[in-house]
Design a protein around this motif. Structure first.
Motif, PDB file in Angstrom:
ATOM      1  N   ARG A  64      14.475 -27.498  -0.520  1.00 42.02           N
ATOM      2  CA  ARG A  64      15.628 -28.291  -1.533  1.00 42.02           C
ATOM      3  C   ARG A  64      14.461 -28.988  -2.457  1.00 42.02           C
ATOM      4  N   HIS A  65      14.477 -28.695  -3.658  1.00 44.92           N
ATOM      5  CA  HIS A  65      13.413 -29.657  -5.106  1.00 44.92           C
ATOM      6  C   HIS A  65      13.880 -30.160  -5.992  1.00 44.92           C
ATOM      7  N   SER A 123      14.429 -32.189  -9.720  1.00 46.07           N
ATOM      8  CA  SER A 123      14.491 -31.155 -10.905  1.00 46.07           C
ATOM      9  C   SER A 123      14.352 -32.050 -12.113  1.00 46.07           C
ATOM     10  N   ALA A 158      11.079 -32.702  -3.715  1.00 49.09           N
ATOM     11  CA  ALA A 158      10.892 -31.199  -2.524  1.00 49.09           C
ATOM     12  C   ALA A 158      10.799 -31.458  -1.363  1.00 49.09           C
ATOM     13  N   ARG A 159      11.870 -30.997  -0.348  1.00 53.23           N
ATOM     14  CA  ARG A 159      11.758 -30.600   1.052  1.00 53.23           C
ATOM     15  C   ARG A 159      11.295 -29.488   1.773  1.00 53.23           C
TER      16      ARG A 159
END
Length: 148
Positions: A68-69, A71, A124-125
């Motif tokens: 994920r990131h 926004s 992020a991950r």
């Protein structure tokens, strides 16, 4: 010059001095059997490898995947100038859990894109970076494309 002439013998009143004594050869060093065993063991087993604190992306088992990131919005100042896209390359550190921290900005197409790119990185991950199957800290370059 005639080399066939006889040479008179030379006599001295004193006897010649004795030659100096030659130095004694060095004594060989005596080592115990235990010393040789230690030396042999040292030569056979290399020192254990030192674990690094961070690994480059090319030293990992595979490239970590983005899960994920964060926004970010495209800067209005750039949109007014007619630009609709830009790229920021960040050097990031990935923790063994996959979280991201920005180390430095490598390049940017425009300075106004740096702050949005940092927000994307902060949220992020990644999948955990692994070396030899174990999670490690990793450093990689991440190009972030920001579009309008």
């Amino acid at each position: 010059m005639d080399i066939t002439l006889p040479v008179e013998s030379f006599h001295a009143d004193l006897a010649p001095a004795p030659l100096p004594a030659a130095p004694a050869p060095p004594k060989p060093v005596q080592h115990s059997k235990q010393f040789f065993k230690k030396e042999q063991n040292y030569q056979r087993t290399p020192p254990p490898p030192v674990a690094k604190s961070h690994y480059d992306a090319n030293e990992l088992d595979g490239t970590p995947r983005l899960l994920r990131h964060g926004s970010a919005t495209f800067p209005a100042s750039l949109a007014r100038q007619g630009q609709s896209r830009g790229t920021v390359v960040l050097e990031v550190e990935l923790s063994p859990a996959g979280s991201v921290s920005v180390r430095r900005v490598v390049s940017s197409t425009h300075p106004d894109l740096v702050a949005p790119a940092r927000r994307v990185a902060a949220g992020a991950r990644f999948t955990p970076p692994k070396r030899n199957g174990e999670p490690v800290n990793a450093i990689m370059r991440w190009p972030i494309i920001i579009e309008k």
